[in-house]
Design an enzyme around this catalytic site. Sequence first.
Site, PDB file in Angstrom:
ATOM      1  CG  HIS A   1       3.399   7.581  -7.311  1.00  0.00           C
ATOM      2  ND1 HIS A   1       4.108   6.632  -6.628  1.00  0.00           N
ATOM      3  CD2 HIS A   1       2.236   7.726  -6.634  1.00  0.00           C
ATOM      4  CE1 HIS A   1       3.405   6.237  -5.576  1.00  0.00           C
ATOM      5  NE2 HIS A   1       2.270   6.894  -5.562  1.00  0.00           N
TER       6      HIS A   1
ATOM      7  CB  SER B   1      -0.047   4.875  -4.361  1.00  0.00           C
ATOM      8  OG  SER B   1       0.734   5.750  -3.652  1.00  0.00           O
TER       9      SER B   1
ATOM     10  CG  ASP C   1       7.111   6.726  -7.394  1.00  0.00           C
ATOM     11  OD1 ASP C   1       7.057   7.666  -6.580  1.00  0.00           O
ATOM     12  OD2 ASP C   1       6.411   5.706  -7.330  1.00  0.00           O
TER      13      ASP C   1
END
Length: 491
Positions: free
Chosen positions: A459, A172, A434
């Site tokens: 994710h 991320s 995601d």
Amino acid sequence: MAFDTRALYVCKLNVLFIFALFAAVECLSKGFRSHARDDGSREAVFEEHWFTQKLDHFNGAESRVWKQRYFLNEAFYKPGGPVFLMIGGEGPANPAWMKNGTWLTYADKLGALCLMLEHRFYGKSHPTADLSTNNLRFLSSRQALADLAHFRTVMGEARGLTNNKWVAFGGSYPGSLAAWFRLKYPHLVHASVATSAPLHATVNFPEYLEVVWRSLASENAQCPLLVKKASDSLVEKLKDPETFGNITKDFNLCSKLQIQTEMDSAYLLEMLAGNFMDVVQYNEDNREFEGVQGGNITIKVLCDVMSDPSLGDPYARYGAVARLLMDTFSLKCLDASFSNYLRDMTNTSWEGPAAGGGRQWVYQTCTEFGFYQSTDSPNQPFTGFPLDYQLKQCADFYNVSAEQVAQAVAQTNEYYGGYNVKSSRIVFPNGSIDPWHALGITQDITAELPAVFIKGTAHCANMYPARSQDLPQLSLARDHVLLLLQQWLKN
Ligand SMILES: *[C@@H]1O[C@H](CO)[C@@H](O)[C@H](O)[C@H]1NC(C)=O
Ligand SMILES: *[C@@H]1O[C@H](CO)[C@@H](O)[C@H](O)[C@H]1NC(C)=O
Ligand SMILES: *[C@@H]1O[C@H](CO)[C@@H](O)[C@H](O)[C@H]1NC(C)=O
Ligand SMILES: *[C@@H]1O[C@H](CO)[C@@H](O)[C@H](O)[C@H]1NC(C)=O
Ligand SMILES: *[C@@H]1O[C@H](CO)[C@@H](O)[C@H](O)[C@H]1NC(C)=O
Ligand SMILES: CC(=O)N[C@H]1CO[C@H](CO)[C@@H](O)[C@@H]1O
């Protein structure tokens, strides 16, 4: 991994509901629960270490310092082996990652020493006395990268690891940092694994909700249509104050709904959409070791509720989804008051209700990245939280204007290059479910900058511990990254 967004901040309940907003990046954090758990706290890998860090790397006349938290696992290290550096992000660094996670499997195979550095201004890494807007000027990805560089240099000298090959990991936002660390400091980092990393900053990010539509549809083609119907009915009801009593009951709000400004309705609509955004973003990710609850609430579970006629019309089913999530996270009721949110987000104390990361991360979005998951696209299920609503928060919370956000985001892309990565030995895994993949590197740039596409995962899936029910393509992706690291560490 590394740190949330949709959820960041204090445990999932607040996260889901209070921070349904900036939602966006996460993987690693969620430190609170694991701290509460006592089981491993005496283990060496969970021991907190502290590093003396400069407050401002870009001003030689500024000599103030502070203590940055890090964790260390030497169990896999073979002298001369690589050094793995897990980069912390927009939440507390969760020491659970020192014991579990795919990177440790790699460390075991490659004889690596493992370090994890908490991001400045998150968790226990407090560079300043409070979170005043004036102090937050020392919070930026550039300062964070300079922290990493200084940490790498000093730790290398102190532990005789200067000439070892360092590999950065992150998921991320920290995935972006992992890529940028290699890009900006190639003499310090040999290779990077940049998972689910949004590399392109953008003020408006309506594509996020477009992926949410597609991810819901991949479960059940009717599902996003039913969600849209439900959301539209709610928007219709919000026009009539007579219905507020019913809405309060239907969504189990903590106090009777009051809509004084568009911010109030936008906040409610965003929080309810957030139920779907969170579940899609983390669908079936193996996050239990982090202390995250609700792992069994999947896209399928939400779509089953949305398709169940015994619960009433789609609007009633939307309420059932909200109550299911409140039950799951043991939340008594939903606080839909924007003014409470404003009060929490402007509290500058380290003990304040948004100090778990909410105040800091939204500041970073206003001053660096944007990433606003607005309803401005027609090809998505939700209505009512447009870009203006998100930008207004930058002004309300930090006195940052819409023009300043736009300039800051342009500067971020100018500084890092956005999608145009000029580097080598960075791998970019991305998951098709995601929503963040929309801002990531999803095709090989060169043989030395490969993308690893994982169909059907969410994710940061490849960073979480392997388990028997993993999709075969997820296992293959993990193996592929290992193979790349083996290759890259040879030369
Ligand atoms: C986490 O690591 C511990 C010790 O290595 C192991 O016993 C446990 O099964 C792991 N948990 C997961 C979810 O992989
Ligand atoms: C509130 O809900 C009740 C029960 O579903 C319904 O009979 C009533 O008409 C609703 N009130 C308004 C103002 O919509
Ligand atoms: C999820 O797991 C919890 C705890 O094990 C359980 O109480 C709950 O019913 C489960 N929810 C669903 C939708 O499976
Ligand atoms: C900020 O939060 C702390 C902790 O919850 C609280 O004690 C304090 O009163 C709050 N400050 C303001 C200005 O609301
Ligand atoms: C907000 O920013 C503007 C200029 O950017 C400045 O003139 C004004 O004083 C600031 N307001 C506050 C309350 O800090
Ligand atoms: C969803 C998505 O964008 N996936 C991409 C990930 O990367 C591969 C290349 O390895 C692309 O082919 C996929 O389209």
